[in-house]
Design an enzyme around this catalytic site. Sequence first.
Site, PDB file in Angstrom:
ATOM      1  N   HIS A 102       1.791  -3.427   6.567  1.00 44.52           N
ATOM      2  CA  HIS A 102       2.649  -2.336   6.109  1.00 44.52           C
ATOM      3  C   HIS A 102       3.966  -2.893   5.576  1.00 44.52           C
ATOM      4  CE1 HIS A 102       4.146   1.663   5.797  1.00 44.52           C
ATOM      5  NE2 HIS A 102       4.830   1.698   6.912  1.00 44.52           N
TER       6      HIS A 102
ATOM      7  N   SER B  18       8.046   3.011   3.980  1.00 39.41           N
ATOM      8  CA  SER B  18       7.647   3.805   5.130  1.00 39.41           C
ATOM      9  C   SER B  18       8.551   5.035   5.238  1.00 39.41           C
ATOM     10  CB  SER B  18       7.680   2.937   6.400  1.00 39.41           C
ATOM     11  OG  SER B  18       6.977   3.572   7.446  1.00 39.41           O
TER      12      SER B  18
END
Length: 392
Positions: free
Chosen positions: A340, A205
């Site tokens: 994620h 991320s």
Amino acid sequence: MKSLSVVLWTLAGFVAAQEVSPTPTTCTVDTNATYPKSPKLPDPFLLADGKRLATKDEWACKRAEIRDQIQRYELGPKPPKPTVSATASSGKITIVSSEGGKSMSFAVSIKLPSGTGPFPAVIAYEGTSIPVPAGVATITYPNHEVAADDPRGKGKFYDLYGSTHTAGGLIAWAWGVSRVIDALEQLGPESTKIDVKRLAVTGCSRNGKGALIASAFDDRIALAIPQEGGSGGPGCWRIVADIKKNGTKTEDATQIVNGDSWFATAFSTYAPDTTVLPYDHHMLMALVAPRGLLVIENSGIDYLGPISTYGCSVGAHMVYESLGVKDNFGVSQASHGNSHCSMPSSQNPEVAAFFNKFLLGQADVATEVIKTDGKFTWFAGQWIDWAVQTLS
């Protein structure tokens, strides 16, 4: 005899003992150059003066130009190496950086494999969510101690350089990675059991963005594996702006500059219309060449801009191919919904292959991969009006 500043090429990537290879004396980086707006991805083989690259040696000039541009327009300046001292004890390295009468320190932890070493190592932004093979050490880097997401100007980087320093958090994190490598070099494998010539960097991320940028700005890193970095990492600003305009709920430059303080304040001037930038992130990724780069992305999260990260990676791969090292670049997109930073096992073989080739010395491993399962159509001609070059 060639200049020592010329890029050195090997099968496994870049041979370097310096943070950044010096700009050849034949190059001039024009910091006052102006550029026409370009809706397409800018040509990575053109210098600011309009000269087209013909040789690999000239790529060193283009790298210097791209690094200057990205710092000026987007990231802010990465300060040069300060005075660094380091101590190692009980699986931890404490790093002290001093500049202008000020000092700051932070520590990284090291998890070693069994055996005597020295071992290759991956520097992991706040830990790793990719599988690290046996025989590779993990160095956990506390990047948010070095620079906070919010508010701007907080963290140990800014304690040293001042809260008004124009560097954004991403380049401050990259500066910290370079200090970790300085410490490893200074202490040596006798103290750390780490082989500093076999280092990788990874993160997911925002930390994936950070891992990519650290590798683009430090030539001592042999392998970069940014995971799900999306916009501001392996995603191109121009492409993500286009897909957002067409209704996809994704993160573009305008949104990102109004959130966390990852970028320099100057970037807010260019974020509303990134076609004015003389580069895009295919050229950021190309800065890692000829070293190893594997882009891991999740095609199932629109917010990450899967078309952008895929198309941008295609552009970066064309630079790698022009430099004769297309096998040193890979992009793997696999959909795993909204999970994620939880990499599916289908991407494990690519990760293992890149570790094997760039850190574990298996030169014959196949690493060229351009793969997506994304439910989109990529039209290269919409974004790329330049071709793979033959650089002598």
